[in-house]
Design a protein around this motif. Structure first.
Motif, mmCIF file in Angstrom:
data_model
loop_
_atom_site.group_PDB
_atom_site.id
_atom_site.type_symbol
_atom_site.label_atom_id
_atom_site.label_comp_id
_atom_site.label_asym_id
_atom_site.label_seq_id
_atom_site.Cartn_x
_atom_site.Cartn_y
_atom_site.Cartn_z
ATOM 1 N N ARG A 106 5.806 67.836 44.631
ATOM 2 C CA ARG A 106 5.279 69.138 44.258
ATOM 3 C C ARG A 106 5.659 69.406 42.811
ATOM 4 N NH1 ARG A 106 8.090 73.110 46.992
ATOM 5 N NH2 ARG A 106 6.402 74.614 46.704
ATOM 6 N N GLN A 107 4.675 69.734 41.994
ATOM 7 C CA GLN A 107 4.916 70.031 40.586
ATOM 8 C C GLN A 107 4.166 71.301 40.196
ATOM 9 O OE1 GLN A 107 3.765 66.015 38.928
ATOM 10 N NE2 GLN A 107 5.631 66.326 37.736
ATOM 11 N N THR A 108 4.851 72.160 39.460
ATOM 12 C CA THR A 108 4.241 73.394 38.986
ATOM 13 C C THR A 108 4.491 73.523 37.492
ATOM 14 O OG1 THR A 108 4.667 74.451 41.125
ATOM 15 C CG2 THR A 108 4.103 75.886 39.270
ATOM 16 N N PHE A 109 3.422 73.706 36.737
ATOM 17 C CA PHE A 109 3.503 73.910 35.294
ATOM 18 C C PHE A 109 2.879 75.249 34.954
ATOM 19 C CE2 PHE A 109 3.120 69.340 36.034
ATOM 20 C CZ PHE A 109 4.186 68.834 35.305
ATOM 21 N N PHE A 110 3.398 75.906 33.916
ATOM 22 C CA PHE A 110 2.761 77.120 33.442
ATOM 23 C C PHE A 110 2.941 77.235 31.937
ATOM 24 C CE2 PHE A 110 6.992 78.090 34.963
ATOM 25 C CZ PHE A 110 7.541 78.943 34.031
ATOM 26 N N TRP A 111 1.999 77.958 31.327
ATOM 27 C CA TRP A 111 1.946 78.100 29.882
ATOM 28 C C TRP A 111 2.031 79.587 29.523
ATOM 29 C CZ3 TRP A 111 -0.529 74.725 32.918
ATOM 30 C CH2 TRP A 111 -0.552 73.364 32.556
ATOM 31 N N MET A 112 2.852 79.921 28.515
ATOM 32 C CA MET A 112 3.025 81.309 28.095
ATOM 33 C C MET A 112 2.847 81.416 26.588
ATOM 34 S SD MET A 112 6.386 82.097 30.440
ATOM 35 C CE MET A 112 6.087 83.720 31.151
ATOM 36 N N ALA A 113 2.266 82.540 26.149
ATOM 37 C CA ALA A 113 1.957 82.729 24.736
ATOM 38 C C ALA A 113 3.038 83.572 24.063
ATOM 39 C CB ALA A 113 0.594 83.402 24.575
ATOM 40 N N PRO A 114 3.839 82.997 23.156
ATOM 41 C CA PRO A 114 4.904 83.758 22.476
ATOM 42 C C PRO A 114 4.397 84.989 21.737
ATOM 43 C CG PRO A 114 5.210 81.406 22.132
ATOM 44 C CD PRO A 114 3.862 81.571 22.775
ATOM 45 N N LYS A 115 3.242 84.889 21.087
ATOM 46 C CA LYS A 115 2.726 86.017 20.308
ATOM 47 C C LYS A 115 2.277 87.171 21.192
ATOM 48 C CE LYS A 115 1.319 83.571 16.110
ATOM 49 N NZ LYS A 115 0.201 83.286 15.182
ATOM 50 N N THR A 140 -0.692 75.748 36.842
ATOM 51 C CA THR A 140 -1.285 74.728 37.697
ATOM 52 C C THR A 140 -0.219 74.197 38.645
ATOM 53 O OG1 THR A 140 -0.841 72.960 36.086
ATOM 54 C CG2 THR A 140 -3.001 74.015 35.999
ATOM 55 N N HIS A 141 -0.617 73.987 39.885
ATOM 56 C CA HIS A 141 0.310 73.487 40.909
ATOM 57 C C HIS A 141 -0.286 72.237 41.540
ATOM 58 C CE1 HIS A 141 3.291 73.473 44.106
ATOM 59 N NE2 HIS A 141 2.310 73.382 44.979
ATOM 60 N N PHE A 142 0.533 71.190 41.644
ATOM 61 C CA PHE A 142 0.097 69.911 42.189
ATOM 62 C C PHE A 142 0.867 69.593 43.464
ATOM 63 C CE2 PHE A 142 -0.752 69.805 37.700
ATOM 64 C CZ PHE A 142 -1.963 69.137 37.565
ATOM 65 N N GLU A 143 0.167 69.041 44.451
ATOM 66 C CA GLU A 143 0.776 68.516 45.666
ATOM 67 C C GLU A 143 0.429 67.034 45.748
ATOM 68 O OE1 GLU A 143 2.607 70.004 48.019
ATOM 69 O OE2 GLU A 143 2.410 72.142 47.510
ATOM 70 N N LYS A 144 1.469 66.188 45.684
ATOM 71 C CA LYS A 144 1.289 64.738 45.731
ATOM 72 C C LYS A 144 0.278 64.259 44.685
ATOM 73 C CE LYS A 144 2.435 64.452 50.649
ATOM 74 N NZ LYS A 144 1.995 64.040 51.994
#
Length: 260
Positions: A200-209, A218-222
């Motif tokens: 299980r992998q979860t990535f996220f992106w945030m904008a500093p400005k 985005t979340h991945f399973e296998k």
């Protein structure tokens, strides 16, 4: 002539905005709407709303309405919290109401600092936990995360009361990345949820400005993408009466000039 008018309109929006990017923080009142996908299938939308504070009392809300075929899920989540010294947030009340396909349920948590206890109720089960100033609820902890990033903190580890239990979550910075989605182009910092297993992998992106506003998750399973959540629009306001224009519209107008 058209290109000149577009440039002038973008400049006017930027300088007319009462909540300029330089003044935006995680606690600037705002609304952000997201599109929720399961793989390539659109499930519905979700919205976060941080209201203008009443003195030192803040309210953060989350509403979602997603569905697939005959399945549906609606959630209404609310967090009340205060801002203490050193930009530290302290939760007071947390509630979840879930309806849709399958059993409905409610979740509540009361952070009774004076009694040195946290009362929790998840579905029909009640629990108590010792009060700790570093204990958060699952909603307002997102704002604490954003404040910590603005303060350049390196340790991104949080403990929260969730579904009748105390859970620990840790995150790591992957790097900087430009994210191009339908609502605009954003310079972001990419994060990953730390887990012992790569199934299980979860990535996220945030904008500093934008006060580290989440842009995409985005979340991945296998190895297969399960969830893909993208920012559709947002609005910051300097006060309850002064609304800032949607930055996504500004980004779109600016990008239109590049192709002419």
């Amino acid at each position: 002539m058209l290109k000149t008018l577009i440039i002038l309109s973008v400049i006017t929006l930027l300088f007319a905005s009462p909540a300029s990017q330089a003044n935006i923080s995680a606690l600037t009142p705002h609304t952000a709407e997201y599109q929720v996908n399961y793989g390539s299938i659109e499930l519905g939308r979700a919205r976060y709303i941080l209201s203008a504070p009443d003195g030192n009392l803040f309210q953060y809300r989350f509403d979602s309405d997603v569905g697939l075929l005959l399945l549906s899920d609606q959630r209404h989540i609310r967090s009340d919290f205060t801002l203490e010294a050193n930009n530290h947030l302290e939760p007071m009340r947390y509630s979840v109401e879930r309806t849709g396909t399958g059993p409905s349920f409610r979740e509540q948590a009361a952070f009774a600092k004076g009694q040195n206890v946290v009362h929790s109720r998840y579905k029909d089960e009640r629990a108590k936990f010792p009060y700790d100033s570093e204990l958060f609820d699952p909603l307002m902890v997102q704002l604490q995360f954003r404040l910590d990033m603005q303060a350049d903190k390196n340790e991104l580890h949080y403990t929260m009361v969730k579904e009748g239990e105390v859970d620990d979550y840790a995150f790591k910075i992957v790097g900087k990345e430009r994210v191009n989605i339908e609502s605009g182009s954003y310079q972001t910092v990419k994060f990953e949820v730390i887990r012992t297993s790569k199934k299980r992998q979860t990535f996220f992106w945030m904008a500093p400005k934008l006060g580290y506003l989440p842009i995409r998750l985005t979340h991945f399973e296998k190895g297969s993408k399960q969830l893909d959540i993208k920012l559709l629009n947002y609005q910051f306001e300097q006060s309850a009466a002064a609304n800032a224009p949607k930055q996504a519209q500004i980004d779109e107008a600016a990008s239109n000039t590049e192709g002419e």
